[in-house]
Design an enzyme around this catalytic site. Structure first.
Site, PDB file in Angstrom:
ATOM      1  N   SER A  12       0.768  -1.159  -0.037  1.00  0.00           N
ATOM      2  CA  SER A  12       0.028  -0.121   0.262  1.00  0.00           C
ATOM      3  C   SER A  12       0.776   1.366   0.288  1.00  0.00           C
ATOM      4  CB  SER A  12      -0.751  -0.097   1.252  1.00  0.00           C
ATOM      5  OG  SER A  12      -1.714   1.201   1.341  1.00  0.00           O
TER       6      SER A  12
ATOM      7  N   ASP B  79       9.245   4.110   2.104  1.00  0.00           N
ATOM      8  CA  ASP B  79       9.429   5.637   1.813  1.00  0.00           C
ATOM      9  C   ASP B  79       8.205   6.484   1.197  1.00  0.00           C
ATOM     10  OD1 ASP B  79       9.504   4.469  -0.815  1.00  0.00           O
ATOM     11  OD2 ASP B  79      11.398   5.205  -1.198  1.00  0.00           O
TER      12      ASP B  79
ATOM     13  N   PRO C 256      -1.506  11.775   4.183  1.00  0.00           N
ATOM     14  CA  PRO C 256      -1.931  12.548   5.084  1.00  0.00           C
ATOM     15  C   PRO C 256      -1.723  12.230   6.397  1.00  0.00           C
ATOM     16  CG  PRO C 256      -3.674  12.265   3.239  1.00  0.00           C
ATOM     17  CD  PRO C 256      -2.774  11.264   3.190  1.00  0.00           C
TER      18      PRO C 256
ATOM     19  N   LYS D 119       3.269  -4.140   6.838  1.00  0.00           N
ATOM     20  CA  LYS D 119       3.598  -4.198   5.316  1.00  0.00           C
ATOM     21  C   LYS D 119       4.898  -3.879   4.890  1.00  0.00           C
ATOM     22  CE  LYS D 119      -1.219  -3.387   3.793  1.00  0.00           C
ATOM     23  NZ  LYS D 119      -1.502  -4.736   3.272  1.00  0.00           N
TER      24      LYS D 119
END
Length: 228
Positions: free
Chosen positions: A114, A119, A125, A139
């Protein structure tokens, strides 16, 4: 990829994984999937998928599925836990798949995570990041484990996922700052194109719909998959 061996899909019971399985079968590519329930297995078997009942959190189940009698040439994982899951497979399940893929000598491992992992955290947000941080951490651990295991890999990080039919406007970019939305069916098509793309080897890419990229972001370069 050869038509004589299988593409192994983990997470095929729903979402992007299910779209990937359907897309591959439509291309006359053999698909094998690990599913936790007979109900989910029957639904996929009706489309031509070879199913194995088991849990990605169980090493023996994963090895039985990937190292079984049917040769597996590539693994695609879309494993992800639901908010209600106590034991999320995002890291441990993917670690089990990666370890089995190394043993099986697969040609490629494609991991779907996702935007917000690794990075690409810069694209999220703050409010969304706070809400998703626990699962994004898992993840990212899976991404790092894959990158450090010697397998030929591609990591795909989709933006916000929608369930409508494919638009054909899905794109990939190596720029981790870009964020937006994309339909699950378009992610599936991009993932499947990466199977045969040598350009996609050892790449970490974000997947977005070019018409659903959030405004005000920097200019970016679309990733070229080349001949695939």
């Amino acid at each position: 990829m050869s038509n004589t061996s299988y593409i192994f899909v983990a997470g095929a019971s729903r979402g992007v994984g299910q779209e990937i399985a359907k897309y591959l079968i439509a291309q006359y590519i053999k698909v094998k999937a690990l599913l936790r329930t007979e109900v989910a297995a029957k639904g996929l078997e009706a489309t031509g998928v070879l199913t194995v009942i088991g849990d990605a959190l169980n090493v023996d189940d994963v090895e039985r599925a990937i190292l079984g009698n049917e040769p597996v040439q590539a693994v695609i994982s879309t494993l992800g836990g639901l908010p209600t899951n106590d034991d999320k497979p995002d890291f441990i399940g993917n670690k089990n798949l990666i370890d089995a893929a190394v043993k099986a000598g697969v040609q490629k491992f494609i991991l779907v995570t996702s935007i917000g992992a690794g990075d690409s955290v810069v694209a999220m947000p703050p409010q969304a990041l706070e809400a998703l941080k626990p699962v994004l951490t898992l993840k990212e651990q899976a991404e790092q484990y894959l990158m450090n295991n010697g397998l030929n890999y591609t990591i795909i990080r989709p933006g916000g996922l929608k369930s409508e039919p494919a638009t054909g406007n899905g794109i990939l970019t190596a720029d981790p700052r870009i964020v937006g939305s994309i339909h699950r069916a378009d992610v599936a098509q991009l993932v499947c194109r990466c199977l045969n793309s040598t350009n996609a080897n050892y790449q970490v890419l974000s997947a977005l719909d070019k018409n659903m990229i959030y405004p005000g972001l920097p200019e970016f370069i679309e990733f070229d998959l080349g001949n695939w």
